[in-house]
Design an enzyme around this catalytic site. Sequence first.
Site, PDB file in Angstrom:
ATOM      1  CB  SER A 106      -0.925  -0.010   1.212  1.00 10.10           C
ATOM      2  OG  SER A 106      -0.242  -0.409   2.351  1.00 10.10           O
ATOM      3  CD  GLU A 139      -2.624   3.697  -5.686  1.00  8.46           C
ATOM      4  OE1 GLU A 139      -2.561   3.016  -4.635  1.00  8.46           O
ATOM      5  OE2 GLU A 139      -2.528   4.932  -5.691  1.00  8.46           O
ATOM      6  CG  ASN A 177      -2.521   4.240   1.587  1.00  2.00           C
ATOM      7  OD1 ASN A 177      -3.566   4.465   2.198  1.00  2.00           O
ATOM      8  ND2 ASN A 177      -2.182   3.044   1.176  1.00  2.00           N
TER       9      ASN A 177
END
Length: 276
Positions: A106, A139, A177
């Site tokens: 992430s 993503e 993020n």
Amino acid sequence: MGRGIAQVAAQSGFAVLLSDQSRPIVEAALQAIDSSLLRQVEKGKLPASDRAEALGRIRPAVEPPAMSGADFVIEAIGEDRALKSRVFATLDGICRPGVILASNTSSLSITKIAAATRRPDRVIGMHFMNPVPVMELVEIVAGQSTSKETIETTRGLAKSLGKTSVAAQDYPGFISNRVLMPMINEAIYALHEGVGSREDIDTVMRLGMRHPMGPLALADFIGLDTCLAILEVLHDGFGDPKYRPCPLLRRMVDAGLLGKKSGRGFYEYGAQGTPR
Ligand code: CAA
């Protein structure tokens, strides 16, 4: 995340090798996937026969050599760069040349993870969102050496899994993020400084901004240890104090209050992970 990815892949018709540290962990994952499929059947969203078929497509692959049969690998271990590099070096030695190794990281550098292998052109980020069966986004993150062909194949795979993909450059936190974690961190600062109660902070974002969950509930859902790890990647990677993790977040992680998975974070949760 791994369970969700395996479930979506199996439901999309792929044969899945599901690997984890031990057989009991893989068996618990298979049970969780079965329960999730059963919920879809009970809601009338999935024919009962599809549940058995999807489950039948997932084969446990506990020992790393079992991954030698994989055509595409998606790693979804915790956010620990050294550990990810070790896993990628192992996979590189096991998987056929040409097989793409994707990381569900992430926030960590795909370029650095790729450097642990002899196939950096075939290493890519494939970042799913939780809960994977529900969230539409993937993503896709190209590292410094990721080839165009690898990007195209991965985009095609995301599409076959019913997801919409976006391309992000390999900078800390990518797009998701980089935007999400400062908001969560700021909500924690607001709680820490007594600007509002946990319920009021979350209600502002749910009702005022139409977010499906408030940021504190979302932090519990993601895991406070994961939130802290991502914020540290942003803070170290950019060297900008605006990403400084809130001391309250750090203290809660130190205390083992990790959110839904540990039963307590900003909120308290019952045995099934339901809020109390
Ligand atoms: N697996 C499969 N399906 C699930 C699920 C799961 N774990 N959790 C919920 N669902 C399904 C439910 O079955 C339900 O489906 P239907 O509408 O078809 O009946 C639907 O999702 C809605 O669930 P609920 O009615 O139980 O609850 P809800 O309406 O409160 O939605 C939620 C729950 C989907 C989690 C919603 O609150 C939400 O979208 N929250 C935000 C989630 C989010 O932001 N995720 C991204 C986090 S960031 C991340 O993952 C990446 C990172 O790097 C940190």
